[in-house]
Design a protein around this motif. Structure first.
Motif, PDB file in Angstrom:
ATOM      1  N   UNK A  30       8.242  14.211 -34.898  1.00 22.30           N
ATOM      2  CA  UNK A  30       6.860  14.310 -34.427  1.00 22.30           C
ATOM      3  C   UNK A  30       6.784  14.184 -32.914  1.00 22.30           C
ATOM      4  N   UNK A  31       5.827  14.863 -32.287  1.00 19.24           N
ATOM      5  CA  UNK A  31       5.741  14.877 -30.820  1.00 19.24           C
ATOM      6  C   UNK A  31       5.488  13.515 -30.187  1.00 19.24           C
ATOM      7  N   UNK A  32       4.859  12.593 -30.905  1.00 15.31           N
ATOM      8  CA  UNK A  32       4.686  11.207 -30.457  1.00 15.31           C
ATOM      9  C   UNK A  32       3.828  11.036 -29.209  1.00 15.31           C
ATOM     10  N   UNK A  33       3.073  12.038 -28.842  1.00 13.20           N
ATOM     11  CA  UNK A  33       2.152  11.900 -27.717  1.00 13.20           C
ATOM     12  C   UNK A  33       2.829  11.390 -26.463  1.00 13.20           C
ATOM     13  N   UNK A  34       2.270  10.349 -25.864  1.00 12.15           N
ATOM     14  CA  UNK A  34       2.829   9.812 -24.637  1.00 12.15           C
ATOM     15  C   UNK A  34       4.058   8.949 -24.840  1.00 12.15           C
ATOM     16  N   UNK A  35       4.565   8.859 -26.066  1.00  9.41           N
ATOM     17  CA  UNK A  35       5.727   8.020 -26.350  1.00  9.41           C
ATOM     18  C   UNK A  35       6.975   8.836 -26.664  1.00  9.41           C
ATOM     19  N   UNK A  36       6.922  10.132 -26.443  1.00  5.60           N
ATOM     20  CA  UNK A  36       8.117  10.958 -26.623  1.00  5.60           C
ATOM     21  C   UNK A  36       8.974  10.866 -25.366  1.00  5.60           C
ATOM     22  N   UNK A  37      10.252  11.172 -25.531  1.00  7.43           N
ATOM     23  CA  UNK A  37      11.171  11.177 -24.393  1.00  7.43           C
ATOM     24  C   UNK A  37      12.086  12.386 -24.494  1.00  7.43           C
ATOM     25  N   UNK A  38      12.606  12.788 -23.358  1.00 10.06           N
ATOM     26  CA  UNK A  38      13.561  13.888 -23.335  1.00 10.06           C
ATOM     27  C   UNK A  38      14.810  13.536 -24.149  1.00 10.06           C
ATOM     28  N   UNK A  39      15.211  12.277 -24.067  1.00 10.63           N
ATOM     29  CA  UNK A  39      16.406  11.831 -24.785  1.00 10.63           C
ATOM     30  C   UNK A  39      16.232  11.948 -26.293  1.00 10.63           C
ATOM     31  N   UNK A  40      15.085  11.494 -26.811  1.00 11.45           N
ATOM     32  CA  UNK A  40      14.849  11.583 -28.253  1.00 11.45           C
ATOM     33  C   UNK A  40      14.765  13.033 -28.687  1.00 11.45           C
ATOM     34  N   UNK A  41      14.034  13.839 -27.943  1.00  5.59           N
ATOM     35  CA  UNK A  41      13.905  15.258 -28.277  1.00  5.59           C
ATOM     36  C   UNK A  41      15.271  15.916 -28.385  1.00  5.59           C
ATOM     37  N   UNK A  42      16.122  15.693 -27.403  1.00  7.10           N
ATOM     38  CA  UNK A  42      17.442  16.311 -27.385  1.00  7.10           C
ATOM     39  C   UNK A  42      18.342  15.762 -28.487  1.00  7.10           C
ATOM     40  N   UNK A  43      18.232  14.483 -28.766  1.00  6.59           N
ATOM     41  CA  UNK A  43      19.060  13.871 -29.817  1.00  6.59           C
ATOM     42  C   UNK A  43      18.779  14.506 -31.164  1.00  6.59           C
ATOM     43  N   UNK A  44      17.505  14.684 -31.484  1.00  6.43           N
ATOM     44  CA  UNK A  44      17.143  15.290 -32.770  1.00  6.43           C
ATOM     45  C   UNK A  44      17.596  16.746 -32.824  1.00  6.43           C
ATOM     46  N   UNK A  45      17.382  17.480 -31.743  1.00  6.46           N
ATOM     47  CA  UNK A  45      17.797  18.881 -31.721  1.00  6.46           C
ATOM     48  C   UNK A  45      19.313  19.018 -31.810  1.00  6.46           C
ATOM     49  N   UNK A  46      20.033  18.174 -31.106  1.00  7.37           N
ATOM     50  CA  UNK A  46      21.494  18.243 -31.143  1.00  7.37           C
ATOM     51  C   UNK A  46      22.043  17.950 -32.528  1.00  7.37           C
ATOM     52  N   UNK A  47      21.343  17.124 -33.297  1.00 12.45           N
ATOM     53  CA  UNK A  47      21.776  16.814 -34.659  1.00 12.45           C
ATOM     54  C   UNK A  47      21.572  18.006 -35.591  1.00 12.45           C
ATOM     55  N   UNK A  48      20.593  18.847 -35.259  1.00 15.95           N
ATOM     56  CA  UNK A  48      20.307  19.992 -36.116  1.00 15.95           C
ATOM     57  C   UNK A  48      18.883  20.048 -36.610  1.00 15.95           C
TER      58      UNK A  48
END
Length: 381
Positions: A30-48
């Motif tokens: 989930x986008x998480x509004x103002x609590x998202x981070x580049x690190x989390x976004x990339x971690x999930x994408x890198x996992x698949x």
């Protein structure tokens, strides 16, 4: 609804959604509004999965920087999420008197925490069209959005640029409108979800359909892939979503509890230690209806007679108190966004969470999902 059939339970992850996006697992963070981070976004994408970044509160230049930073961390598909409707009626005309009335229930707390009361400042809007221009110029892989449908010319340019679009529906009627606009994928967001859900045809208070009811209705109403969201935090929720007709899931609160998110330690602790068992809906945090953990701030702002500024003015106002509460480590005065399944969150590492989800769904698939492949079954087809 047309769902891709599979030949074995190990192929539960092969859906039209995962194929269309080009990801291994049909799981959206989930986008998480103002609590998202580049690190989390990339971690999930890198996992698949599909990592997402909620950028609705950022200026266009800040969004460009975020996209560049995500691309430096992953070469996999990711989504940038925006809000089509950036303000509520009255935001531009609201003045100092309304500001003072809405500040009143917060003032005592601000003083007690050693802060200085904020002063009224005229609202300076950020335009959705300027934000989305950055996404188009950057050719992001996926553009997701809530609170409405982008103008036709924006969606047409997304198709021309091969940018996939994901819209959010909180009712079957909203899903139909999104499909008529040629949106590629639809998130069916049940009222169990934490934070804002993004209703746009009727007020949010009149669009409170639960995930268990909403997903099959949306799946029956549209032909594009449907993603289930709201109250999904473990493998059981994922399997249930597929049984209801979804071709993927969107998970927010469980990722919010992970160290990679932008949530504070106090916020993550509330989710992980069983303190998020009671959640409630409020307009008091931002001016728009959203779900968070029941605490002193939520209860006080929900009291009769408390004046709430239009979105996003209330959001800006409450931030003055929340910043002080964070510095003073007082969770009772924080916006503790969380969905109704927050107490199912166990993991503090996003990769570990994804490993657990995918392995447990695979283990459950033979037992629970095999009926979907029976030649006489007409469900989920």
């Amino acid at each position: 609804m047309k769902q891709q059939s599979t030949n074995s339970s190990s192929q539960w992850n092969k859906t039209r959604f995962s194929s269309r996006i080009g990801i291994e697992y049909p799981i959206i963070q989930g986008p998480l509004g103002g609590l998202s981070t580049q690190r989390l976004t990339a971690t999930v994408s890198n996992f698949g999965g599909l990592g997402s970044f909620g950028a609705h509160g950022l200026t266009p230049s800040a969004i460009k920087d975020v996209i560049d930073e995500i691309r430096a961390l992953t070469s996999k598909p990711f989504a940038i999420n925006l809000w089509v409707s950036m303000e509520d009626e009255g935001a531009r005309s609201s003045g100092s008197e309304a500001f003072s009335r809405s500040l009143a229930p917060l003032a005592g707390h601000i003083h007690a925490l050693g802060g200085t009361l904020p002063t009224f400042k005229p609202y300076v809007p950020i335009k959705f069209e300027d934000q989305v221009r950055v996404l188009l110029d950057a050719k992001v892989p996926v553009f997701s959005f809530i609170v409405g449908v982008p103008p036709r010319e924006i969606l047409d340019e997304c198709r021309a640029q091969k940018i996939l679009t994901i819209g959010t529906a909180t009712t079957p009627d909203e899903a139909i409108v999104l499909e008529q606009a040629d949106v590629d994928i639809i998130v069916a967001s049940g009222f169990e979800a934490g934070g804002h859900r993004g209703s746009f045809l009727f007020p949010a208070e009149e669009s409170l359909t639960g995930t268990f009811s909403l997903v099959p209705q949306v799946a029956d109403a549209v032909s594009v892939p449907v993603i289930a969201a709201g109250g999904i935090a473990d493998a059981r929720g994922i399997v249930a979503a597929f049984a209801l007709g979804a071709e993927g899931v969107q998970i927010g609160t469980a990722f919010l509890a992970c160290d990679e998110s932008g949530a504070s330690a106090l916020h993550r602790n509330a989710i992980l230690t069983g303190k998020a068992g009671r959640t409630g809906l409020t307009k008091g945090f931002t001016g728009r209806l959203a779900r968070g953990v029941q605490n002193q701030l939520l209860e006080e702002l929900n009291r009769p007679g408390v004046e709430i500024l239009p979105y996003p003015l209330q959001r800006f106002l409450v931030r003055n108190l929340v910043t002080l509460a964070e510095e003073n480590r007082n969770p009772e005065l924080l916006q503790l966004w969380a969905g109704q399944s927050a107490n199912l969150s166990r993991q503090t590492d996003a990769t570990a969470l994804l490993q657990t989800l995918t392995s447990e769904v695979s283990a459950m698939a033979d037992r629970v999902l095999s009926w979907n492949r029976h030649p006489d079954s007409q469900s989920l087809r």
